[in-house]
Write an enzyme that holds these catalytic residues in place. Structure first.
Site, PDB file in Angstrom:
ATOM      1  N   THR A   1      -0.586  -6.881  10.650  1.00  0.00           N
ATOM      2  CA  THR A   1      -0.948  -5.416  10.093  1.00  0.00           C
ATOM      3  C   THR A   1      -2.363  -4.557  10.380  1.00  0.00           C
ATOM      4  OG1 THR A   1      -1.682  -6.237   7.752  1.00  0.00           O
ATOM      5  CG2 THR A   1       0.621  -5.719   8.124  1.00  0.00           C
ATOM      6  N   THR A   2      -3.050  -5.405  10.646  1.00  0.00           N
ATOM      7  CA  THR A   2      -4.401  -4.906  11.104  1.00  0.00           C
ATOM      8  C   THR A   2      -4.095  -4.747  12.482  1.00  0.00           C
ATOM      9  OG1 THR A   2      -5.615  -6.290   9.324  1.00  0.00           O
ATOM     10  CG2 THR A   2      -6.902  -5.206  11.115  1.00  0.00           C
TER      11      THR A   2
ATOM     12  N   ASP B   1       1.673 -13.851   4.062  1.00  0.00           N
ATOM     13  CA  ASP B   1       1.587 -13.907   5.417  1.00  0.00           C
ATOM     14  C   ASP B   1       2.014 -15.297   6.218  1.00  0.00           C
ATOM     15  OD1 ASP B   1       0.398 -11.247   4.910  1.00  0.00           O
ATOM     16  OD2 ASP B   1      -1.373 -11.775   6.520  1.00  0.00           O
TER      17      ASP B   1
ATOM     18  N   ASP C   1      -6.223  -8.266   4.330  1.00  0.00           N
ATOM     19  CA  ASP C   1      -5.022  -7.736   4.608  1.00  0.00           C
ATOM     20  C   ASP C   1      -4.999  -6.474   5.063  1.00  0.00           C
ATOM     21  OD1 ASP C   1      -2.253  -8.785   5.157  1.00  0.00           O
ATOM     22  OD2 ASP C   1      -1.726  -7.136   3.425  1.00  0.00           O
TER      23      ASP C   1
HETATM   24  N1  LIG Z   1      -8.769 -19.594  15.495  1.00  0.00           N
HETATM   25  C1  LIG Z   1      -8.567 -18.379  16.206  1.00  0.00           C
HETATM   26  N2  LIG Z   1      -9.274 -18.063  17.256  1.00  0.00           N
HETATM   27  C2  LIG Z   1      -9.290 -16.746  17.766  1.00  0.00           C
HETATM   28  N3  LIG Z   1      -8.450 -15.953  17.174  1.00  0.00           N
HETATM   29  C3  LIG Z   1      -7.366 -16.311  16.277  1.00  0.00           C
HETATM   30  C4  LIG Z   1      -7.712 -17.537  15.515  1.00  0.00           C
HETATM   31  N4  LIG Z   1      -6.916 -17.408  14.510  1.00  0.00           N
HETATM   32  C5  LIG Z   1      -6.335 -16.008  14.711  1.00  0.00           C
HETATM   33  N5  LIG Z   1      -6.637 -15.517  15.576  1.00  0.00           N
HETATM   34  C6  LIG Z   1      -6.398 -14.217  16.222  1.00  0.00           C
HETATM   35  O1  LIG Z   1      -6.596 -13.257  14.918  1.00  0.00           O
HETATM   36  C7  LIG Z   1      -5.775 -12.112  15.048  1.00  0.00           C
HETATM   37  C8  LIG Z   1      -5.380 -11.919  13.697  1.00  0.00           C
HETATM   38  O2  LIG Z   1      -6.173 -11.366  12.973  1.00  0.00           O
HETATM   39  P1  LIG Z   1      -5.907 -10.870  11.234  1.00  0.00           P
HETATM   40  O3  LIG Z   1      -5.122 -11.957  10.798  1.00  0.00           O
HETATM   41  O4  LIG Z   1      -7.124 -10.546  10.568  1.00  0.00           O
HETATM   42  O5  LIG Z   1      -5.070  -9.691  11.482  1.00  0.00           O
HETATM   43  P2  LIG Z   1      -3.541  -9.023  11.420  1.00  0.00           P
HETATM   44  O6  LIG Z   1      -2.910 -10.503  11.730  1.00  0.00           O
HETATM   45  O7  LIG Z   1      -3.486  -8.171  12.579  1.00  0.00           O
HETATM   46  O8  LIG Z   1      -3.346  -8.272  10.257  1.00  0.00           O
HETATM   47  P3  LIG Z   1      -3.074  -9.096   8.602  1.00  0.00           P
HETATM   48  O9  LIG Z   1      -3.172 -10.609   8.720  1.00  0.00           O
HETATM   49  O10 LIG Z   1      -4.273  -8.509   8.111  1.00  0.00           O
HETATM   50  O11 LIG Z   1      -1.720  -8.530   8.509  1.00  0.00           O
HETATM   51  C9  LIG Z   1      -4.690 -12.591  15.989  1.00  0.00           C
HETATM   52  O12 LIG Z   1      -4.750 -12.055  16.987  1.00  0.00           O
HETATM   53  C10 LIG Z   1      -4.839 -13.988  16.125  1.00  0.00           C
HETATM   54  O13 LIG Z   1      -4.422 -14.510  17.426  1.00  0.00           O
HETATM   55 MG   LIG Z   2      -2.984 -11.976  10.050  1.00  0.00          MG
END
Ligand SMILES: Nc1ncnc2c1ncn2[C@@H]1O[C@H](COP(=O)(O)OP(=O)(O)OP(=O)(O)O)[C@@H](O)[C@H]1O
Ligand SMILES: [Mg+2]
Length: 520
Positions: A63-64, A359, A30
Site C-alpha cells: 500500500t505504500t 499483511d 502501514d
Molecule cells: N530484506 C529486504 N531487503 C530489501 N528490501 C526489502 C526487504 N524486505 C522487504 N523489502 C522491500 O520493501 C518493500 C515493501 O516495503 P513496505 O512493506 O514498507 O511497503 P509496502 O509493502 O509497499 O506497503 P505496506 O506494507 O505499508 O502495505 C518491497 O519493495 C520489498 O521488496
Molecule cells: Mg509491506
C-alpha cells in the site's frame, strides 16, 4: 502525499506517528493506515487514499509502494506535459506500458507449490520485514502460514482462502511470542457464575439470542398484592418460570450456553447447579461465528430450543489471560474456524502487530490462491524497467516517451529503498541496472546490509499479485487524474470542511461552473 509515505518504505523505512484532534496516537508503518488516518482535503489527494485502500482490499500489501508509484507516474506525466505532449498521449503510453510490464512480471515470476510452507513463510517474513514487529517475523509467519493453510479450501477453480475465517483477538500483555493460534474460536467474555465448570469436554453448544429473564412490560404496570401469601405466590411463580427456562436448556442436552442478551441472577444460579457453562451478552458477530464453527443454530426464544439446534465442540474452557478471562471453543465441528490470540507489551504494539499480521495473512493468501512469486528489494521493478525501455524502442511517436517515463517511474521503488537504507540512490541504481543487463534478474537493494545483492538468495520474496496489482492501481489512478483538467464545485456534494476551494490551489481553481447552477 507520496513524499510523506516515501520515508516509510522498506525494512529501513521509518514509522509514522499519527495524532488526531483528541490527541490519540497511532504508530504505524502501514501505508493504508497512514493515509486512512490522515486528514486530507484535496480531492485529488483523496484519490491516493482510495488507491492504497484498493491495494489493501485486493492484495493486502504494497500500500505504500502504490502511493509512491502513483505520485511518481504523475510527476513524470507533468514533465511530459511540460514538453507539450498531450495528456491523452501520456495516458495511452502509460496503459500500453502497464500491459507490457504485467507481461514481463508474469514471465519472470517463479512458480511455487501453494502448500509449500517454506515458500509461504518467506513471503510472509518479507511482508513483515518493514514493520515494527519484524524481530518476531519468523514466529508470526509460521503462525500465519498455519492459519491460512487451515482455512484454505480446495474448489474447482483452485484454492480459495477466506480470511474472515481467521479471527484475531487482541489482548495486551505478555510478549509477542505469547501469541498463539487456536483451532477454534476465542470469545472475549467470561462465565456468568463462578460455580460454573471451567472446562467442558464434548461440549453441546446452544446459541440463544433472547434474554433468559422474566420479560418486563413495556409500559409501567402496577400489581397490587394484598397479603404476604400472595407475595410469596408471585415470587414462586417467577422462580418457576425461570426454572422452566433452565429445564428446557437442560432437556436439549446443552452443556454450554451462549446468550446474546442478559441472564437473570437466579437463572445463572440454576444453570451453575446443573453444571452448565453459560456466557451472556455476546456480540452478534461472535454468535454468527459460533454458529458457523460449531454447527449450532441461533434460536430466538428459550421455548424453541431443541436438540437439533445444538452445536458441537470437543472442548470449551475458560482461561485467564492477563487480567481477563476468555472463553476458548476448540475442536469445532467445522475445522475451518481458527483464531489468533495476539499478545504484546502495550496496546500500540498489539495494534501494529495486528496490522502486520494482516499483511502477512494477506500475502500468504495471495500466494496460495495464485502461486507465483517474485523477489523483492526492487529487483522486479528494475527488470521490468529494463525490458520496458527495450520495448519503447519499438514503439512509434510520442508514446515512446510515455513508455520510457513509465519505466523511469517504477524505478522509484528501488531508489527509495536505497535512499531509506542510507545508500547513494544514483550509484545503487546504476549498479542495479548494469547487473540486470548482465542477466542477474533478482539483483536488488539489500536494505539491511546497505548493498546490492541477489534478493532471491536472501529469500526476500513477494507475491506476484502484490506487484501486479500495484502497477494496475497506480496506472489507473494516475491516468484518471491526468484526464481531469479542472475541478468544479458540484451541488449536493458534501464539501470538505474549511473555505470552499481551500487546498485546491495549483489545480486550476474552480473554473467553469456550469450555467444554470444555483450559487453554492
Ligand atoms: N530484506 C529486504 N531487503 C530489501 N528490501 C526489502 C526487504 N524486505 C522487504 N523489502 C522491500 O520493501 C518493500 C515493501 O516495503 P513496505 O512493506 O514498507 O511497503 P509496502 O509493502 O509497499 O506497503 P505496506 O506494507 O505499508 O502495505 C518491497 O519493495 C520489498 O521488496
Ligand atoms: Mg509491506
Amino acid at each position: 502525499m507520496a513524499e510523506v509515505v516515501k520515508s516509510s518504505l522498506g525494512p529501513k523505512g521509518m514509522d509514522k506517528m499519527l495524532v488526531d484532534s483528541f490527541g490519540d496516537v497511532t504508530i504505524t508503518n502501514d501505508g493504508a493506515t497512514m493515509l486512512k488516518e490522515m486528514d486530507i482535503q484535496h480531492p485529488a489527494a483523496k484519490m491516493m487514499v482510495e488507491v492504497s485502500k484498493t491495494q489493501d482490499d485486493e492484495v493486502g500489501d504494497g500500500t505504500t509502494s502504490v502511493v509512491i508509484l502513483t505520485g511518481e507516474l504523475l510527476g513524470k506525466a507533468v514533465e511530459l506535459m511540460g514538453k507539450k505532449i498531450h495528456p491523452t498521449v501520456v495516458i495511452d503510453g502509460y496503459r500500453d506500458a502497464m500491459e507490457q510490464a504485467l507481461k514481463v512480471l508474469e514471465e519472470i515470476a517463479l512458480h511455487v507449490d501453494p502448500k509449500d510452507k517454506e515458500a509461504l513463510k518467506k513471503v510472509a517474513v518479507t511482508a513483515m520485514a518493514s514493520k515494527m514487529v519484524s524481530g518476531y517475523s519468523g514466529y508470526l509467519s509460521d503462525l500465519a502460514v498455519d492459519a491460512v493453510l487451515q482455512i484454505a479450501e480446495e474448489t474447482d477453480d483452485g484454492i480459495e482462502v477466506d480470511l474472515d475465517m481467521v479471527k484475531i483477538e487482541k489482548k495486551p500483555g505478555g510478549s509477542i511470542t505469547d501469541t498463539s493460534l487456536i483451532r477454534g474460536l476465542i470469545i472475549d467474555k467470561e462465565a456468568v457464575h463462578s460455580d460454573m465448570p471451567k472446562l467442558v469436554v464434548d461440549a453441546r453448544i446452544g446459541l440463544l439470542n433472547s434474554a433468559m429473564e422474566i420479560e418486563k412490560t413495556e409500559f409501567s404496570a402496577k400489581i397490587q398484592i394484598e397479603s404476604p401469601e400472595e407475595m410469596q405466590a408471585y415470587l414462586d411463580q417467577e422462580e418457576m418460570m425461570l426454572r422452566e427456562m433452565v429445564e428446557k436448556v437442560k432437556a436439549a442436552g446443552i452443556n454450554v450456553l451462549f446468550c446474546q442478551k442478559g441472564i437473570d441472577d437466579m437463572v445463572q444460579h440454576f444453570l451453575a447447579r446443573e453444571g452448565i457453562l453459560a456466557v451472556r451478552r455476546l456480540k452478534k458477530s461472535d454468535m454468527e461465528a459460533l454458529a458457523k464453527a460449531t454447527g449450532a443454530k441461533v434460536v430466538t426464544t428459550v421455548d424453541e430450543i431443541s436438540g437439533e439446534d445444538v452445536g458441537y465442540a470437543a472442548k470449551v474452557d475458560e482461561r485467564k489471560i492477563g487480567d481477563d478471562k476468555l472463553i476458548f471453543v476448540e475442536g469445532c465441528k467445522n475445522p475451518k474456524a481458527v483464531s489468533v490470540l495476539l499478545r504484546g507489551g502495550t496496546d500500540r504494539i498489539v495494534d501494529e502487530a495486528d496490522r502486520s499480521l494482516h499483511d502477512a495473512l494477506c500475502v500468504i493468501r495471495d500466494v496460495v490462491q495464485e502461486p507465483k512469486i517474485v523477489a523483492g528489494g526492487g529487483a522486479p521493478e528494475i527488470e521490468v524497467a529494463r525490458r520496458l525501455r527495450r520495448y519503447a524502442e519499438g514503439t512509434a511517436g510520442r508514446e515512446r516517451l510515455a513508455v520510457q517515463a513509465f519505466a523511469e517511474a517504477i524505478e522509484v521503488i528501488p531508489l527509495t529503498l536505497a535512499e531509506n537504507a542510507g545508500m547513494d540512490p544514483i550509484d545503487t541504481l546504476s549498479e542495479l541496472q548494469s547487473r540486470h543487463e548482465k542477466g542477474e534478474i533478482w539483483v536488488g537493494v539489500n536494505a539491511l546490509e546497505g548493498e546490492v545483492s541477489d534478493m532471491a538468495e536472501l529469500d526476500v520474496y513477494e507475491p506476484l499479485q502484490v506487484k501486479a496489482q500495484a502497477l494496475k492501481s497506480a496506472t489507473e489512478a494516475s491516468t484518471l487524474l491526468l484526464k481531469i483538467d479542472d475541478i468544479i464545485a458540484a451541488t449536493k456534494m458534501s464539501m470538505p470542511a474549511g473555505p470552499p476551494g481551500g487546498g485546491m490551489g495549483g489545480m486550476g481553481g474552480m473554473g467553469g461552473m456550469p450555467g444554470g447552477m444555483p450559487p453554492m
